[in-house]
Design a protein around this motif. Sequence first.
Motif, short mmCIF file in Angstrom:
data_model
loop_
_atom_site.label_atom_id
_atom_site.label_comp_id
_atom_site.label_asym_id
_atom_site.label_seq_id
_atom_site.Cartn_x
_atom_site.Cartn_y
_atom_site.Cartn_z
N ASN A 1 0.84 -1.20 0.00
CA ASN A 1 0.00 0.00 0.00
C ASN A 1 0.87 1.25 0.00
O ASN A 1 1.93 1.28 0.62
N HIS A 2 0.42 2.26 -0.72
CA HIS A 2 1.13 3.53 -0.83
C HIS A 2 0.54 4.50 0.18
O HIS A 2 -0.64 4.83 0.11
N GLU A 3 1.37 5.01 1.08
CA GLU A 3 0.87 5.99 2.04
C GLU A 3 0.53 7.31 1.36
O GLU A 3 -0.51 7.91 1.63
N THR A 4 1.40 7.78 0.46
CA THR A 4 1.29 9.15 -0.02
C THR A 4 0.20 9.35 -1.05
O THR A 4 -0.57 10.32 -0.98
N ASP A 5 0.11 8.45 -2.05
CA ASP A 5 -0.89 8.67 -3.11
C ASP A 5 -2.11 7.75 -2.99
O ASP A 5 -2.93 7.68 -3.89
N SER A 6 -2.22 7.03 -1.86
CA SER A 6 -3.42 6.23 -1.56
C SER A 6 -3.73 5.22 -2.67
O SER A 6 -4.81 5.22 -3.27
N LYS A 7 -2.76 4.33 -2.91
CA LYS A 7 -2.95 3.27 -3.89
C LYS A 7 -2.37 1.96 -3.35
O LYS A 7 -1.72 1.94 -2.31
N VAL A 8 -2.62 0.87 -4.07
CA VAL A 8 -2.03 -0.44 -3.78
C VAL A 8 -1.42 -0.97 -5.06
O VAL A 8 -2.04 -0.90 -6.12
N THR A 9 -0.21 -1.51 -4.95
CA THR A 9 0.43 -2.14 -6.10
C THR A 9 0.55 -3.64 -5.86
O THR A 9 0.90 -4.07 -4.76
N VAL A 10 0.25 -4.40 -6.91
CA VAL A 10 0.37 -5.86 -6.89
C VAL A 10 1.64 -6.24 -7.65
O VAL A 10 1.89 -5.75 -8.76
N PHE A 11 2.45 -7.12 -7.04
CA PHE A 11 3.67 -7.61 -7.66
C PHE A 11 3.59 -9.12 -7.83
O PHE A 11 3.13 -9.83 -6.92
N GLU A 12 4.07 -9.62 -8.97
CA GLU A 12 4.37 -11.04 -9.10
C GLU A 12 5.78 -11.28 -8.55
O GLU A 12 6.65 -10.41 -8.67
N ILE A 13 5.99 -12.45 -7.94
CA ILE A 13 7.29 -12.78 -7.36
C ILE A 13 7.91 -13.95 -8.13
O ILE A 13 7.27 -14.98 -8.33
N HIS A 14 9.15 -13.75 -8.56
CA HIS A 14 9.90 -14.80 -9.25
C HIS A 14 11.26 -14.92 -8.60
O HIS A 14 12.16 -14.10 -8.84
N ASP A 15 11.43 -15.92 -7.74
CA ASP A 15 12.67 -16.16 -7.01
C ASP A 15 13.15 -14.88 -6.31
O ASP A 15 14.33 -14.51 -6.36
N GLY A 16 12.21 -14.22 -5.65
CA GLY A 16 12.52 -13.02 -4.89
C GLY A 16 12.47 -11.73 -5.68
O GLY A 16 12.44 -10.63 -5.10
N ASN A 17 12.49 -11.82 -7.02
CA ASN A 17 12.41 -10.62 -7.86
C ASN A 17 10.96 -10.22 -8.06
O ASN A 17 10.06 -11.08 -8.15
N LEU A 18 10.72 -8.93 -8.14
CA LEU A 18 9.37 -8.39 -8.18
C LEU A 18 9.05 -7.77 -9.53
O LEU A 18 9.90 -7.09 -10.13
N LYS A 19 7.82 -7.99 -9.99
CA LYS A 19 7.32 -7.38 -11.22
C LYS A 19 5.93 -6.84 -10.96
O LYS A 19 5.01 -7.59 -10.62
N ALA A 20 5.76 -5.51 -11.07
CA ALA A 20 4.46 -4.88 -10.82
C ALA A 20 3.48 -5.26 -11.92
O ALA A 20 3.81 -5.19 -13.12
N THR A 21 2.26 -5.65 -11.51
CA THR A 21 1.24 -6.03 -12.50
C THR A 21 -0.02 -5.17 -12.41
O THR A 21 -0.81 -5.16 -13.34
N GLN A 22 -0.21 -4.47 -11.30
CA GLN A 22 -1.43 -3.66 -11.16
C GLN A 22 -1.22 -2.62 -10.08
O GLN A 22 -0.54 -2.88 -9.07
N THR A 23 -1.79 -1.44 -10.28
CA THR A 23 -1.89 -0.42 -9.23
C THR A 23 -3.32 0.08 -9.22
O THR A 23 -3.88 0.42 -10.27
N ILE A 24 -3.92 0.15 -8.02
CA ILE A 24 -5.33 0.50 -7.89
C ILE A 24 -5.51 1.44 -6.71
O ILE A 24 -4.81 1.33 -5.70
#
Length: 615
Positions: A477-500
């Motif tokens: 969750n983002h404190e400043t702009d009031s959003k949530v980002t979803v990440f896929e996890i691949h061996d600890g590495n992160l890839k953003a797939t959605q922000t809402i």
Amino acid sequence: MNRSALPLIVIAYVITMAAGRAAQNAPRQITWTFDRLDTIGGLPVKVDGNPNVIETPLGKAVELNGVDDSIYIDQHPLAGAEQFTFEAIFRPDGGAAEQRWFHLAERSPATGQLVELTGSSTRDANARFLFELRVINGNQWCLDAFVAGPGYSRALLFRDKLHPTGQWYHVASTYDGKMFRSYVNGELQGEAELAFKPHGPGGTSVGTRMNHVNYFNGAVRQARFTPRALTPDQFLKIAGTTALVLLASSAPAQKPTGDYLAFVGSYTHPTLTTTSAAKGIYAFRFDSKSDTLSPLGIAAEAVNPAHLWASPNGKYLYAVSWQSPEKMDTVAAYRIDHPTGMLTLINKVSAKGDLANQVVLDPSGTLAGTVTYASGTFTLYRVEAGGRLSEPFYTDQHTGTPLSPRQPGPKAHGIVFSKDSQFAYVAELGLDRVYSYRIDAANHTVTPLDPPFVSLPGGSGPRRLQLHPNGRFLYVNHETDSKVTVFEIHDGNLKATQTISTRPDGYTANNSTAEIQIDKEGKWLYVSNRGHDSLALYSVDPGNGTLTLVEYIPSLGRTPRNITIDPSNEYLFCANQNGENVVVFGIDHRTGHLTPTGSRQPVPQAAGIAIVKVQ
């Protein structure tokens, strides 16, 4: 007919008619039930703030937040009474030390006003009845019954007559033509002689004094006004509840029952220059059979225990000290005494930075991590035998240039460990980053991944994190702009797939998110909004982890800083910092909807929550 009898008949007729008119105009017994907000007792209601009609074991009641909730009724139900009984059934939930929660005021014959201030004082000069209370030590209260008018003023306040908060009570004040008396659950609290004079017409405020001060935190179920002095056996009865609750104030104290212990941290020093009524970590016992949260008192005195975490085995509790006056922020380990809920300090270690704001244990319970807001550090400790924390074995000092002028620099704010304890993810609010670390728990070594972080848009302010139970998705969750980002996890590495967004469309007032939680089935995700004062609910797609907004649920208090789902996955606990309360919601697993259980407890400047199963 005997003419001499006529005058007597006429006199008798006149007396009878006069008596009839007097009876017609005499005050009558009036009962108000607080089960709605449009009318009460058939009279229109003016509502200020956002009071709620709630379901309780006694039936519907009006709940007030102790901050700005109140209701007003344009009637003084004891106007004209030469004797009286003033009764109410209510639930005090603690909070501010002085609360003036039921005010009957005469309208000034000279000005037509219900309140006449005396100089710059908040005190008013009108004739009035008041039910007040004093909160003692945060979890007890005593009654203050007050009445005043021309030439008389009397308060019945007895600080040695204490009762636990969070329970339903009947209170009454009576006057029989000579003695003014006050009662709690039919037990006399005190009495005094009084030269009472009847009041004229006026109005009533509930939840605050008529001049908008000393707001009430709790609920009101019913009130009754009788133009004569009743005896305790004639008082209103608390229907639908047990003798234990009915006699709570007069019976010997009973040990609370329940299957969970809930610990709530607090801000004793909200800023460097201010203090609050908070004392440290508060303990409660939660009974899932009755959905009741019962106060146990202050489990441990501490400075700004802003965030708490319980060990997986439920034996130990850990707390960070945020912004201590000594500028020496620490992480503390406590031993939990399950029969009493009290905490015993095991040890304290340095947080390796200023403004420590979260402590988290890994699923194995062998590692503890903390982050600091002012210093931007992430630090790890070993959890040793007996719950003791080792000295830090790893600290990463975040560095970099902020992506937005809204962010001042490194400000680490959240941690989550993977289920296998091989990875840790850290939210870096000040640099708009999420860091990934590979952990060798056996050898106590930590390696940042390559690359060590992913960036979010400038001004996002990533704050807290949650992993999906399947370990494939990370939510931030983002404190400043009031959003949530979803990440896929691949061996600890992160890839953003959605922000809402976490805010309703069109909502432009100030808001910042605080906490994020996902249920143990991975179906529902919750984010707390500070400003909108709500919990945003999302459904979770089981295939790709993306979110769909479902609804916004009122947090029932201002500034919901922390939310926590209990170990049974049936309840969500919400700590409202500026609402100074903890609210328990039941989780509907079919819809994700949260329903208040009706159990709400006061905690000054409420912060982090941790819940353990009673052992």
